[in-house]
Design an enzyme around this catalytic site. Structure first.
Site, PDB file in Angstrom:
ATOM      1  N   ARG A  93       0.981  -0.943   0.297  1.00 51.19           N
ATOM      2  CA  ARG A  93      -0.123  -0.126  -0.569  1.00 51.19           C
ATOM      3  C   ARG A  93       0.690   0.989   0.098  1.00 51.19           C
ATOM      4  O   ARG A  93       0.599   2.473  -0.523  1.00 51.19           O
ATOM      5  CB  ARG A  93      -0.286   0.096   1.041  1.00 51.19           C
ATOM      6  N   ASN A 147     -10.416  -4.670   0.003  1.00 53.82           N
ATOM      7  CA  ASN A 147     -10.035  -3.312  -0.981  1.00 53.82           C
ATOM      8  C   ASN A 147      -9.514  -4.158  -2.109  1.00 53.82           C
ATOM      9  O   ASN A 147      -8.720  -4.277  -2.606  1.00 53.82           O
ATOM     10  CB  ASN A 147      -9.668  -2.527  -0.564  1.00 53.82           C
ATOM     11  N   CYS A 169     -18.915  -1.739   3.090  1.00 53.50           N
ATOM     12  CA  CYS A 169     -18.072  -1.098   2.978  1.00 53.50           C
ATOM     13  C   CYS A 169     -18.936  -0.399   4.281  1.00 53.50           C
ATOM     14  O   CYS A 169     -19.858  -0.417   4.060  1.00 53.50           O
ATOM     15  CB  CYS A 169     -18.094   0.069   1.780  1.00 53.50           C
ATOM     16  N   HIS A 199     -17.255   2.999  -2.750  1.00 55.69           N
ATOM     17  CA  HIS A 199     -16.098   4.582  -2.483  1.00 55.69           C
ATOM     18  C   HIS A 199     -16.400   5.649  -4.108  1.00 55.69           C
ATOM     19  O   HIS A 199     -15.743   5.992  -3.859  1.00 55.69           O
ATOM     20  CB  HIS A 199     -14.452   4.544  -2.430  1.00 55.69           C
ATOM     21  N   TYR A 279     -14.766   9.910  -0.292  1.00 59.55           N
ATOM     22  CA  TYR A 279     -14.302   9.718  -1.591  1.00 59.55           C
ATOM     23  C   TYR A 279     -14.313  10.504  -2.723  1.00 59.55           C
ATOM     24  O   TYR A 279     -13.197  10.468  -3.020  1.00 59.55           O
ATOM     25  CB  TYR A 279     -14.282   8.014  -2.184  1.00 59.55           C
TER      26      TYR A 279
HETATM   27  P1  NAD Z   1      -3.703  -5.953   6.980  1.00 63.45           P
HETATM   28  O1  NAD Z   1      -3.078  -5.602   6.031  1.00 63.45           O
HETATM   29  O2  NAD Z   1      -3.797  -5.769   8.321  1.00 63.45           O
HETATM   30  O3  NAD Z   1      -3.732  -7.309   6.343  1.00 63.45           O
HETATM   31  C1  NAD Z   1      -5.334  -8.100   6.589  1.00 63.45           C
HETATM   32  C2  NAD Z   1      -4.134  -9.587   6.888  1.00 63.45           C
HETATM   33  O4  NAD Z   1      -4.394 -10.573   5.206  1.00 63.45           O
HETATM   34  C3  NAD Z   1      -2.845  -9.976   7.008  1.00 63.45           C
HETATM   35  O5  NAD Z   1      -3.183 -10.383   8.355  1.00 63.45           O
HETATM   36  C4  NAD Z   1      -2.026 -10.925   5.789  1.00 63.45           C
HETATM   37  O6  NAD Z   1      -1.535 -11.539   6.360  1.00 63.45           O
HETATM   38  C5  NAD Z   1      -3.339 -11.355   5.583  1.00 63.45           C
HETATM   39  N1  NAD Z   1      -3.630 -11.847   4.335  1.00 63.45           N
HETATM   40  C6  NAD Z   1      -3.087 -11.158   2.603  1.00 63.45           C
HETATM   41  N2  NAD Z   1      -2.801 -12.386   1.928  1.00 63.45           N
HETATM   42  C7  NAD Z   1      -3.513 -13.098   2.382  1.00 63.45           C
HETATM   43  C8  NAD Z   1      -3.935 -14.228   1.751  1.00 63.45           C
HETATM   44  N3  NAD Z   1      -4.285 -15.013   0.572  1.00 63.45           N
HETATM   45  N4  NAD Z   1      -4.865 -14.816   1.993  1.00 63.45           N
HETATM   46  C9  NAD Z   1      -4.725 -14.765   3.489  1.00 63.45           C
HETATM   47  N5  NAD Z   1      -4.951 -13.213   4.436  1.00 63.45           N
HETATM   48  C10 NAD Z   1      -3.861 -12.944   3.583  1.00 63.45           C
HETATM   49  O7  NAD Z   1      -4.700  -5.612   6.826  1.00 63.45           O
HETATM   50  P2  NAD Z   1      -6.424  -3.866   7.311  1.00 63.45           P
HETATM   51  O8  NAD Z   1      -5.503  -3.174   7.561  1.00 63.45           O
HETATM   52  O9  NAD Z   1      -6.546  -5.285   8.123  1.00 63.45           O
HETATM   53  O10 NAD Z   1      -6.842  -4.684   5.940  1.00 63.45           O
HETATM   54  C11 NAD Z   1      -7.553  -5.610   5.313  1.00 63.45           C
HETATM   55  C12 NAD Z   1      -8.489  -5.428   4.331  1.00 63.45           C
HETATM   56  O11 NAD Z   1      -9.819  -4.968   4.667  1.00 63.45           O
HETATM   57  C13 NAD Z   1      -7.691  -4.591   3.375  1.00 63.45           C
HETATM   58  O12 NAD Z   1      -7.956  -5.097   1.808  1.00 63.45           O
HETATM   59  C14 NAD Z   1      -8.343  -2.862   3.331  1.00 63.45           C
HETATM   60  O13 NAD Z   1      -8.727  -2.440   2.755  1.00 63.45           O
HETATM   61  C15 NAD Z   1      -9.966  -4.414   3.424  1.00 63.45           C
HETATM   62  N6  NAD Z   1     -10.896  -3.235   4.181  1.00 63.45           N
HETATM   63  C16 NAD Z   1     -11.767  -2.970   3.941  1.00 63.45           C
HETATM   64  C17 NAD Z   1     -13.342  -2.025   4.491  1.00 63.45           C
HETATM   65  C18 NAD Z   1     -14.374  -1.629   4.169  1.00 63.45           C
HETATM   66  O14 NAD Z   1     -14.874  -0.558   4.259  1.00 63.45           O
HETATM   67  N7  NAD Z   1     -14.182  -2.278   2.025  1.00 63.45           N
HETATM   68  C19 NAD Z   1     -12.907  -1.486   5.608  1.00 63.45           C
HETATM   69  C20 NAD Z   1     -11.513  -1.329   6.926  1.00 63.45           C
HETATM   70  C21 NAD Z   1     -10.437  -2.585   5.257  1.00 63.45           C
HETATM   71  C1  G6P Z   2     -12.728   3.355   4.967  1.00 64.64           C
HETATM   72  C2  G6P Z   2     -12.893   2.838   4.088  1.00 64.64           C
HETATM   73  C3  G6P Z   2     -12.357   1.184   3.462  1.00 64.64           C
HETATM   74  C4  G6P Z   2     -10.966   1.872   4.251  1.00 64.64           C
HETATM   75  C5  G6P Z   2     -10.598   1.962   5.176  1.00 64.64           C
HETATM   76  C6  G6P Z   2      -9.025   2.476   4.910  1.00 64.64           C
HETATM   77  O1  G6P Z   2     -13.478   2.654   6.009  1.00 64.64           O
HETATM   78  O2  G6P Z   2     -14.455   2.530   3.708  1.00 64.64           O
HETATM   79  O3  G6P Z   2     -12.557   0.770   2.684  1.00 64.64           O
HETATM   80  O4  G6P Z   2     -10.414   0.637   4.073  1.00 64.64           O
HETATM   81  O5  G6P Z   2     -11.444   3.227   4.937  1.00 64.64           O
HETATM   82  O6  G6P Z   2      -8.886   2.907   6.221  1.00 64.64           O
HETATM   83  P1  G6P Z   2      -7.474   3.330   7.048  1.00 64.64           P
HETATM   84  O7  G6P Z   2      -7.048   3.295   8.203  1.00 64.64           O
HETATM   85  O8  G6P Z   2      -6.937   1.589   6.434  1.00 64.64           O
HETATM   86  O9  G6P Z   2      -6.960   4.167   5.556  1.00 64.64           O
HETATM   87 MN    MN Z   3     -14.654   1.134   2.231  1.00 61.53          MN
END
Ligand code: NAD
Ligand code: G6P
Ligand code: MN
Ligand code: MN
Length: 459
Positions: A93, A147, A169, A199, A279
């Site tokens: 990222r 995401n 989301c 977004h 966004y």
């Molecule tokens: P993070 O960096 O903590 O990753 C979570 C875990 O995924 C890590 O422990 C990593 O080892 C694991 N991982 C990586 N590749 C993998 C695979 N192939 N199989 C299984 N596990 C795997 O991430 P985070 O900050 O907790 O966010 C996780 C995801 O959720 C991101 O893609 C982020 O963008 C998304 N997110 C989305 C929303 C939303 O609104 N949709 C909200 C929060 C986070």
């Molecule tokens: C929002 C969005 C998520 C995104 C997050 C990023 O909640 O809906 O899709 O992953 O912000 O948060 P961060 O703390 O990782 O910047």
């Molecule tokens: Mn989101």
């Protein structure tokens, strides 16, 4: 009894999910929660998994937590598979954000160049996961948070025959909460009509106990927008997030008293007659956002760099054997309260509740001008047969173009991710308003491809 498998279980958000399942145990009796991660995430998985076990023990519930690096062992007989993984972790990222910024372009994890590369890395992995779901638990619902959530849902809809997929989301429910704060009404009395993509949506109507209050929403939102200069507002949001957990959570309190809305001009808001999601700042305040991001870039403080420090801080807290609740510092993350979206969705599918939630699902004719088999972010009735999107019909020209344009971008990114076709990838970038030059698109594409090579086997 319900079995849940969470892929990316080592995420710092996992305690929130566990809290959500504990809170809803009566309606959604989760007996098994399998947290799946990969070798790179093993340490995180163990720390967060042990916290999850302590949380469940404190709640006194017969919910078993399993930790594994073997997804094929976890999946058999799952009822719901939730996905929250990050291919390449935060270091990837950082590249998504820093490389475009080094060329003077927006660097963001779900928009523009960064969003495209996160999509290219993630889509092959989700398609692989769906293959395993088809093999081991073909009746399971896939609830995706990973995401770019819209593109990930789109890829599953277009490139697999697994129809039980919903993308989520926290932004729409966050907007509902902010508008409730602005109107001074309880959030559960409001319902939004939202039109667009993950977004990239607008609230096109707002109902208070079933009656449209859009004129009042617009007047109050315009007054709110006029109160703040754009940069002042951006600085406020950032500062309050950074201060959460300090000084007895004062900053958190003040943030929760201010609607999390971004200012736009009165003319624009009167023109569109809608509330843009946060966004949209990247598209309608590109210049100001870029100036702020370039400053952060220079200071080594792009969002991923800040998140990396927050994450380290969180995991230090999680290690404490006396901790058995979700610590408030998790609210520093943008995804705060996401478990409510995930757990509410799972509970409503499980109980065939028929309530209305905001999801990413197949358009199915709900929005005219978007392909029927494409994904949209929309209000939907949640049933045991999945989300039934509420029809919107034709979008006005004030907001139609940008939604169709980003949909084209997403569709092309999915195609490029699956085929490894560079021509399609560059064409996707040329369709994106955050990439202003074909020459730059091609150049930065090569640079990012090189930087992310390890995670892009299709190219
Ligand atoms: P993070 O960096 O903590 O990753 C979570 C875990 O995924 C890590 O422990 C990593 O080892 C694991 N991982 C990586 N590749 C993998 C695979 N192939 N199989 C299984 N596990 C795997 O991430 P985070 O900050 O907790 O966010 C996780 C995801 O959720 C991101 O893609 C982020 O963008 C998304 N997110 C989305 C929303 C939303 O609104 N949709 C909200 C929060 C986070
Ligand atoms: C929002 C969005 C998520 C995104 C997050 C990023 O909640 O809906 O899709 O992953 O912000 O948060 P961060 O703390 O990782 O910047
Ligand atoms: Mn989101
Ligand atoms: Mn496999």
């Amino acid at each position: 009894p319900v079995k849940i498998v969470t892929i990316g279980g080592g995420s710092s958000y996992t305690p929130e999910l566990v809290e959500g399942f504990i809170k809803r145990y009566d309606e959604l009796p989760v007996k098994e929660l399998w947290l799946v991660d990969i070798e790179e995430g093993q340490e995180k998985l163990e720390i967060v998994g042990n916290l999850a076990k302590r949380m469940v023990e404190k709640a006194g519930l017969p919910m078993k937590i399993f930790l594994t690096l073997d997804r094929e062992k976890a999946l058999p007989n799952a009822d719901f598979v939730t996905t929250q993984f990050r291919v390449g972790l935060l270091d990837a990222r950082i590249k998504d954000e820093r490389i475009p910024l080094s060329h003077g372009l927006i660097g963001q994890e779900t928009n523009g160049l960064g969003g495209m590369f996160k999509g290219l890395r993630t889509i092959p992995v989700i398609l692989d996961i769906v293959k395993d779901i088809k093999k081991y638990c073909p009746d399971a619902w896939l609830i995706n948070f990973t995401n770019p959530s819209g593109m990930v849902t789109e890829a599953v809809l277009k490139y697999t025959d697994h129809t039980k997929v919903v993308g989520l989301c926290n932004v729409p429910i966050g907007m509902q909460m902010s508008l409730a704060l602005m109107l001074d009404v309880p959030p559960e009395k409001l319902r939004l009509q939202i039109a667009g993509l993950n977004h990239h949506f607008f609230a096109t109507d707002v109902f208070l106990e079933g009656k449209s209050v859009m004129p009042e929403v617009l007047e109050k939102y315009i007054a709110f927008s006029n109160e703040y200069a754009i940069k002042e507002r951006m600085a406020m949001m950032k500062a309050s997030r950074e201060n959460i957990g300090k000084e007895g959570h004062k900053a958190e309190e003040s943030l929760s008293k201010t609607p999390m809305l971004m200012p736009f001009s009165e003319a624009f808001l009167r023109g569109i007659q809608a509330v843009p999601c946060g966004y949209m700042m990247y598209y309608y305040h590109t210049k100001e956002m870029l100036e702020m991001e370039v400053e952060e870039y220079k200071q080594g403080n792009v969002r991923a760099e800040v998140v990396k420090r927050t994450e380290a801080e969180l995991f230090e807290l999680y290690k404490d054997e006396h901790l058995n609740i979700k610590p408030p510092q998790l609210e520093k993350r943008g995804g705060a309260h996401y478990s409510d979206a995930a757990c509410n969705l799972i509970a409503s599918i499980y109980t065939d509740k028929g309530d209305i939630q905001y999801v990413n699902c197949k358009n199915n004719g709900a929005v005219t001008g978007i392909d029927n088999n494409s994904g949209v972010e929309i209000a939907a009735v949640i049933t045991a047969d999945g989300p039934k999107p509420m029809a919107i019909g034709t979008l006005p020209p004030t907001i139609r173009g940008t939604i169709q344009n980003i949909k084209a971008f997403e569709t092309l990114v999915c195609e490029a991710a699956v085929t490894g076709d560079k021509n399609i990838a560059i064409t996707a970038l040329n369709n994106n308003p955050l990439v202003p030059s074909d020459t730059m698109a091609a150049e930065i594409f090569e640079e990012m491809l090189e930087a992310h090579k390890r995670h892009l086997p299709n190219f």
